[in-house]
Scaffold this motif. Sequence first.
Motif, PDB file in Angstrom:
ATOM      1  N   GLY A  83      36.183  49.116  33.733  1.00 36.24           N
ATOM      2  CA  GLY A  83      35.623  48.007  33.134  1.00 36.24           C
ATOM      3  C   GLY A  83      34.044  47.686  33.930  1.00 36.24           C
ATOM      4  N   PHE A  84      33.392  46.764  33.687  1.00 40.98           N
ATOM      5  CA  PHE A  84      32.154  46.290  34.101  1.00 40.98           C
ATOM      6  C   PHE A  84      32.332  45.124  34.581  1.00 40.98           C
ATOM      7  CE2 PHE A  84      27.346  45.987  32.908  1.00 40.98           C
ATOM      8  CZ  PHE A  84      27.066  45.743  34.028  1.00 40.98           C
ATOM      9  N   PRO A  85      32.326  44.554  35.743  1.00 39.05           N
ATOM     10  CA  PRO A  85      32.500  43.357  36.156  1.00 39.05           C
ATOM     11  C   PRO A  85      31.202  42.666  36.337  1.00 39.05           C
ATOM     12  CG  PRO A  85      33.067  44.616  38.070  1.00 39.05           C
ATOM     13  CD  PRO A  85      32.665  45.696  37.008  1.00 39.05           C
ATOM     14  N   VAL A  86      31.127  41.202  35.851  1.00 36.01           N
ATOM     15  CA  VAL A  86      30.152  40.522  36.420  1.00 36.01           C
ATOM     16  C   VAL A  86      30.595  39.014  36.706  1.00 36.01           C
ATOM     17  CG1 VAL A  86      28.349  41.656  34.951  1.00 36.01           C
ATOM     18  CG2 VAL A  86      29.928  40.117  33.812  1.00 36.01           C
ATOM     19  N   ARG A 246      42.385  44.932  37.571  1.00 33.67           N
ATOM     20  CA  ARG A 246      42.811  46.079  36.856  1.00 33.67           C
ATOM     21  C   ARG A 246      43.412  45.805  35.309  1.00 33.67           C
ATOM     22  NH1 ARG A 246      46.081  49.914  40.957  1.00 33.67           N
ATOM     23  NH2 ARG A 246      44.514  50.501  42.597  1.00 33.67           N
ATOM     24  N   ARG A 247      44.301  44.838  35.614  1.00 32.13           N
ATOM     25  CA  ARG A 247      44.879  44.231  34.432  1.00 32.13           C
ATOM     26  C   ARG A 247      44.082  43.651  33.466  1.00 32.13           C
ATOM     27  NH1 ARG A 247      48.303  45.397  30.693  1.00 32.13           N
ATOM     28  NH2 ARG A 247      48.770  43.490  29.626  1.00 32.13           N
ATOM     29  N   ILE A 248      43.027  42.770  33.647  1.00 30.45           N
ATOM     30  CA  ILE A 248      42.321  42.353  32.731  1.00 30.45           C
ATOM     31  C   ILE A 248      41.410  43.299  31.825  1.00 30.45           C
ATOM     32  CG2 ILE A 248      40.319  42.133  34.178  1.00 30.45           C
ATOM     33  CD1 ILE A 248      41.257  39.472  31.427  1.00 30.45           C
ATOM     34  N   VAL A 249      41.279  44.210  32.302  1.00 29.63           N
ATOM     35  CA  VAL A 249      40.669  45.299  31.546  1.00 29.63           C
ATOM     36  C   VAL A 249      41.811  45.852  30.432  1.00 29.63           C
ATOM     37  CG1 VAL A 249      39.677  47.770  31.397  1.00 29.63           C
ATOM     38  CG2 VAL A 249      39.069  46.296  33.343  1.00 29.63           C
ATOM     39  N   GLN A 250      42.746  46.227  30.688  1.00 29.72           N
ATOM     40  CA  GLN A 250      44.104  46.390  29.769  1.00 29.72           C
ATOM     41  C   GLN A 250      44.198  45.051  28.703  1.00 29.72           C
ATOM     42  OE1 GLN A 250      45.037  49.756  29.226  1.00 29.72           O
ATOM     43  NE2 GLN A 250      45.722  48.682  27.358  1.00 29.72           N
ATOM     44  N   MET A 251      43.912  44.052  29.327  1.00 25.60           N
ATOM     45  CA  MET A 251      44.293  42.810  28.215  1.00 25.60           C
ATOM     46  C   MET A 251      42.894  42.764  27.296  1.00 25.60           C
ATOM     47  SD  MET A 251      45.344  39.976  30.981  1.00 25.60           S
ATOM     48  CE  MET A 251      45.387  38.463  29.663  1.00 25.60           C
ATOM     49  N   VAL A 252      42.029  43.057  27.653  1.00 26.03           N
ATOM     50  CA  VAL A 252      40.776  43.259  26.664  1.00 26.03           C
ATOM     51  C   VAL A 252      40.996  44.295  25.755  1.00 26.03           C
ATOM     52  CG1 VAL A 252      38.174  43.729  26.517  1.00 26.03           C
ATOM     53  CG2 VAL A 252      39.083  42.094  28.326  1.00 26.03           C
TER      54      VAL A 252
END
Length: 583
Positions: A83-86, A246-252
């Motif tokens: 992912g790309f965190p901001v 890590r988990r939020i990327v899969q949630m998206v």
Amino acid sequence: MDATSFKPATWPRKLRSQEWFSGSTKDAIYHRSWMKNQGFPADLFDGRPIVGICNTWSELTPCNAHLRDIAERVKNGVWEAGGFPVEFPVFSPSESTLRPTAMMFRNLCSMDVEEAIRGKCIDGVVLLAGCDKTTPALLMGAASVDLPAIVVSGGPMLNGYFQGERVGSGTHLWKFSEAVKAGEMTSEDFVEAEASMSRSPGSCNTMGTASTMASMAEALGMALSGNAAIPAVDSRRRMMAQLTGRRIVQMVKDDLKPSDILTKDAFENAIRTNGAIGGSTNAVVHLLAIAGRVGIDLTLEDWDRCGQNVPTIVNLMPSGKYLMEEFFYAGGLPVVIKRLGEEGLLHKEAITVSGASIWEEVKDVKNWNEDVIRPKEQALTASGGIAVLRGNLAPGGAVLKPSAASEHLLTHKGRAVVFEDIDDYKARIEDEDLDIDETCIMVLKNCGPRGYPGMAEVGNMGLPPKVLRKGITDMIRISDARMSGTAYGTVVLHTSPEAARGGPLAVVQSGDMIELDVPNRRLHLDIPDAELEARLKAWQPTVDVPDGGYAQLYHERVMGADTGADFDFLVGCRGNEVARESH
């Protein structure tokens, strides 16, 4: 929704962020080019999930002052998962430094969070919270938008010790303050004890509101299992942050949203968890408000129904002996949730941010200290939870925390000693001529959502010094205010309708007899119905309407405590639609 019925979205799919960055139009180039001034390479805009990190870091919010480091760990996890965190800041209501009360600004913070998430080019969000009001505010704002979201708590501070005694932040502040007034502790010792109250980064180390709301986030399924109790300075707190990234990327990718997780079953799980941990009464107004944002019909009756038969098994201050460090070492909240499941008090199939059911997350955990997390046979309170009281004094309801109350006062009839507002209380409470003794019931008016304004934590009024000197440590106190989750005592709170709206509390007079009957959930003003009706008819508002600004908006649009003290225009999930703008 349960874990078996959730169907992840197919991947790859078009993400929301591509409305900003995809293609070669003027708008897309405009958005990409400005982001690139931070050194981001072009391939970050190729359709990978863009994850917002919503940060309540502030040096004026001491509980959250370490969240900049936590944010970096979340970013590491987002990068690792592709992912790309901001990161972006939002308003940070501090319990310890913000006046008139942080609760007045919970709704403002939630509005900031909602509009930031909705208006920014993100596909999902990690919510960094810690101090009392930041957790519910972030959950409220995220629920209104309904993009994939997950909570990381800042964690509790380390245990305090003073003169060989465990010191719980908040709890011992009230205890030591009363001891000074009773002549049992010197002012010099009180000042010396200050250094032991907050000796590391993190939020309160008791089961106060911050730890309660971190537990509520986990019990609702909105945080990874084990998140609530890890101390702020423990390396495992940083590991939890990285795993969450890590988990939020899969949630998206799966399109797993708050509305999938925040079901009625999830709220009932949280209510029962609150009873088991001896959680803060503040959880009542916060969960009611969060439920309102996703359209879940949650009421005070649900609190009483779900919590009444739950034993309080977590032996933590202010109800018990230990602090959050010991709770974590014993196994933390997963052990409590497992115990609820074993007793038939858990909706086991409720889905969590992990994508698995809540039972799947906890079924194999172990309890490493049965004095900290007790068997039900050794519960602090056999019937814990939050008691919801009703009667002619509280037709809209009032709440009391049995695990923090004195058993001999749970059924009591006494003479009212009335304070019209907090200033009246402060002016008179230390007067040796005040007509009061330990059998009386202290009544405080005009401290509810509209009255204070903001519903401050003043409901646990300190006792009169002349009563304290007798060795009395508790009296019944009734108000439309809140109390700190770190506080204790036989305190009736959130009396609704509040005095500033003309509720019956507004017309209580000194000398009236009041009956409290917690087993039968009754709060009664012992005057004839005709007299009560006449008093209410003659009542006139005494609270001034603020002249402009946020304070006026708050006064005019805040709802009652019995429905969560949210703004009436914020109720309901408004979704994540966004219109593209041309430039």
